[in-house]
Design a protein around this motif. Structure first.
Motif, PDB file in Angstrom:
ATOM      1  N   TYR A 244     -73.749  15.768  48.724  1.00 44.90           N
ATOM      2  CA  TYR A 244     -74.588  14.618  49.042  1.00 44.90           C
ATOM      3  C   TYR A 244     -73.784  13.323  48.964  1.00 44.90           C
ATOM      4  O   TYR A 244     -73.238  12.978  47.912  1.00 44.90           O
ATOM      5  CB  TYR A 244     -75.762  14.567  48.069  1.00 44.90           C
ATOM      6  CG  TYR A 244     -76.782  13.500  48.363  1.00 44.90           C
ATOM      7  CD1 TYR A 244     -77.780  13.724  49.296  1.00 44.90           C
ATOM      8  CD2 TYR A 244     -76.728  12.276  47.720  1.00 44.90           C
ATOM      9  CE1 TYR A 244     -78.734  12.755  49.570  1.00 44.90           C
ATOM     10  CE2 TYR A 244     -77.673  11.301  47.980  1.00 44.90           C
ATOM     11  CZ  TYR A 244     -78.672  11.548  48.907  1.00 44.90           C
ATOM     12  OH  TYR A 244     -79.598  10.587  49.189  1.00 44.90           O
ATOM     13  N   SER A 245     -73.694  12.601  50.083  1.00 44.61           N
ATOM     14  CA  SER A 245     -73.051  11.297  50.160  1.00 44.61           C
ATOM     15  C   SER A 245     -71.688  11.341  49.456  1.00 44.61           C
ATOM     16  O   SER A 245     -70.846  12.156  49.794  1.00 44.61           O
ATOM     17  CB  SER A 245     -73.978  10.237  49.553  1.00 44.61           C
ATOM     18  OG  SER A 245     -73.460   8.944  49.741  1.00 44.61           O
TER      19      SER A 245
ATOM     20  N   TYR B 266     -79.909  16.567  54.426  1.00 43.31           N
ATOM     21  CA  TYR B 266     -79.919  16.959  53.026  1.00 43.31           C
ATOM     22  C   TYR B 266     -78.490  17.260  52.586  1.00 43.31           C
ATOM     23  O   TYR B 266     -77.682  17.778  53.356  1.00 43.31           O
ATOM     24  CB  TYR B 266     -80.775  18.203  52.816  1.00 43.31           C
ATOM     25  CG  TYR B 266     -82.241  17.912  52.606  1.00 43.31           C
ATOM     26  CD1 TYR B 266     -82.808  17.996  51.353  1.00 43.31           C
ATOM     27  CD2 TYR B 266     -83.046  17.556  53.676  1.00 43.31           C
ATOM     28  CE1 TYR B 266     -84.157  17.733  51.158  1.00 43.31           C
ATOM     29  CE2 TYR B 266     -84.393  17.291  53.498  1.00 43.31           C
ATOM     30  CZ  TYR B 266     -84.939  17.372  52.247  1.00 43.31           C
ATOM     31  OH  TYR B 266     -86.268  17.103  52.057  1.00 43.31           O
TER      32      TYR B 266
ATOM     33  N   GLY C 115     -82.074  13.529  52.226  1.00 42.47           N
ATOM     34  CA  GLY C 115     -81.246  12.536  52.901  1.00 42.47           C
ATOM     35  C   GLY C 115     -81.230  12.860  54.369  1.00 42.47           C
ATOM     36  O   GLY C 115     -82.019  13.653  54.861  1.00 42.47           O
TER      37      GLY C 115
END
Length: 422
Positions: free
Chosen positions: A256-257, A277, A274
């Motif tokens: 994630y990110s 995801y 997100g």
């Protein structure tokens, strides 16, 4: 980290509710998957087989094995092309039966089995050539005729229907998914998946295509505030994750990110919301930690309750004192009654009176005293035990309710997968 994690249960089946046939095949009312390009795709019988295999590795020229299939396919063709406007004169498609040399005996090409069901035009088969093949003639209501295999005709392909999904599941590619709404620990989520479907397990996203399809499905169909478990877990060494069902390492990731896995061990991986995801390894209560907390709290409450109730039994002692007084009064009463009964007897019975009076006093006093003491002890013990049990159960229930709420606040939702099922 989000306050509420959800368990997404994705169960993998080969296709689900919706069309059972892959594009460009169409489903007949009887459940067969057919591709009928009419005169657009033409070739010899051998070329027709190759054309079908190019469309789908499970595809071939149509083979009919029962009268139900024969009626289903014939009616389907008549409803869609009954006027033969899209066929050349005398036209119709190849199907998958071929002649054994020049015997007028035909077999299905996939397994060389003899035709049990047929639908020949009257006078057929009658081709003078050897090794003929079978076509369905639109002119004769799609009854069968034999033609030389090098004749240029359209094809009629069939493919194996995809497997069906369970109720409430949705097909995404070749997989079926069901998004749940209940939070659970990672271990409980895995157990749930194994019960939900054959070979059920938390989703294992091993390819970029799977990651894309699943994250896109979640973006379009899930609550954006919730997280979803995957089947990846950390084993022994930090930052080394494996798919639980196969033990294979997680090679393709989508963290994630700018997220970096934490330093804790024995973590599991969930998908955080997100676009798309992303992977996150759980820093909270993973696996059986929530269950352990529940057990520890329940034991603590039970111990505390036992300590409280142990002091209650001495408080019941005054009951014994009261019953002892009752015992003495009852003994005196019975002795007086026995004395009164014997006073009217003759002088010759005086000796007997003295003896029986002494015996009566001794027996009645012993019996009534023992009975009263036993009753007092039983009452005190039963009351203490009942109160202790009730309080222990209340405390245990309260602990379970508290920890259940804790688990729901920290655990993701389930997503399961399983093998396709026809």
């Amino acid at each position: 980290m989000h306050s509420l994690f959800l368990t997404v249960i994705l169960v993998v089946f080969s296709s689900c509710k919706g069309n059972l046939c892959e594009h460009p095949f169409q489903e007949t009312p009887g459940g067969k998957c057919l591709f009928n390009p009419k005169d657009v795709l033409r070739g010899t019988w051998e070329e027709g087989q190759r054309i079908c295999s190019w469309l789908n590795e499970k595809s071939r020229l149509l083979e009919i094995r029962s009268y139900e299939e024969l009626q289903d396919v014939t009616n389907y063709l008549l409803e869609n092309d009954g006027d033969c406007a899209l066929w050349t004169a005398g036209g119709g498609p190849w199907i998958g039966a071929a002649e054994l040399e020049n015997t007028n005996q035909f077999t299905w090409s996939s397994d060389n089995s003899t035709l049990v069901v047929n639908n020949w035009v009257q006078g057929q088969p009658n081709s003078p050539t050897t090794g003929d093949a079978v076509m369905m003639s639109c002119e004769f209501g799609f009854q069968w005729m034999d033609k030389a295999q090098d004749t240029q005709l359209p094809v009629l392909c069939e493919s194996t229907p995809r497997g069906k999904c369970p109720e409430q599941f949705t097909a995404v590619g070749d997989t079926c998914y069901y998004i749940g709404d209940t939070a659970a620990s990672w271990d409980l989520a895995q157990e749930f998946c194994s019960v939900l479907a054959p070979n059920g397990k938390l989703i294992e996203l091993e390819t970029l295509e799977e990651i894309y399809l699943v994250t896109e499905f979640l973006n379009n169909n899930s609550d954006p505030s919730r997280d979803y478990w995957t089947g990846a877990e950390e084993r022994q060494r930090h930052d080394e994750f494996y798919w639980a069902s196969s033990g294979k390492p997680v090679v393709i990731t989508n963290w994630y990110s700018d997220y970096a896995p934490d330093t804790d061990t024995d973590d599991a991986v969930y998908l955080a919301p997100g676009n798309p995801y992303g992977f996150v390894n759980n820093q909270g209560m993973t696996h059986d930690m929530a269950q352990d907390v529940t057990q520890d709290m329940a034991q603590y409450m039970a111990d505390m309750t036992r300590d409280m109730t142990q002091g209650m039994t001495p408080d019941m002692v005054p009951i014994q004192d009261i019953t002892q007084d009752i015992t003495q009064d009852m003994a005196q009463y019975m002795a007086d009654m026995a004395r009164d009964m014997t006073q009217g007897m003759t002088q010759n019975m005086v000796l007997i009176q003295d003896i029986t009076q002494n015996i009566t006093q001794d027996i009645t006093q012993d019996i009534t005293q023992d009975m009263a003491q036993d009753m007092a002890q039983d009452m005190a013990q039963d009351m203490a035990q009942d109160m202790a049990q009730d309080m222990a159960q209340d405390m245990t229930d309260m602990a379970q309710d508290m920890t259940q709420g804790m688990t729901q606040d920290i655990s993701p939702i389930v997503v399961c997968q399983s093998e396709p099922s026809l």
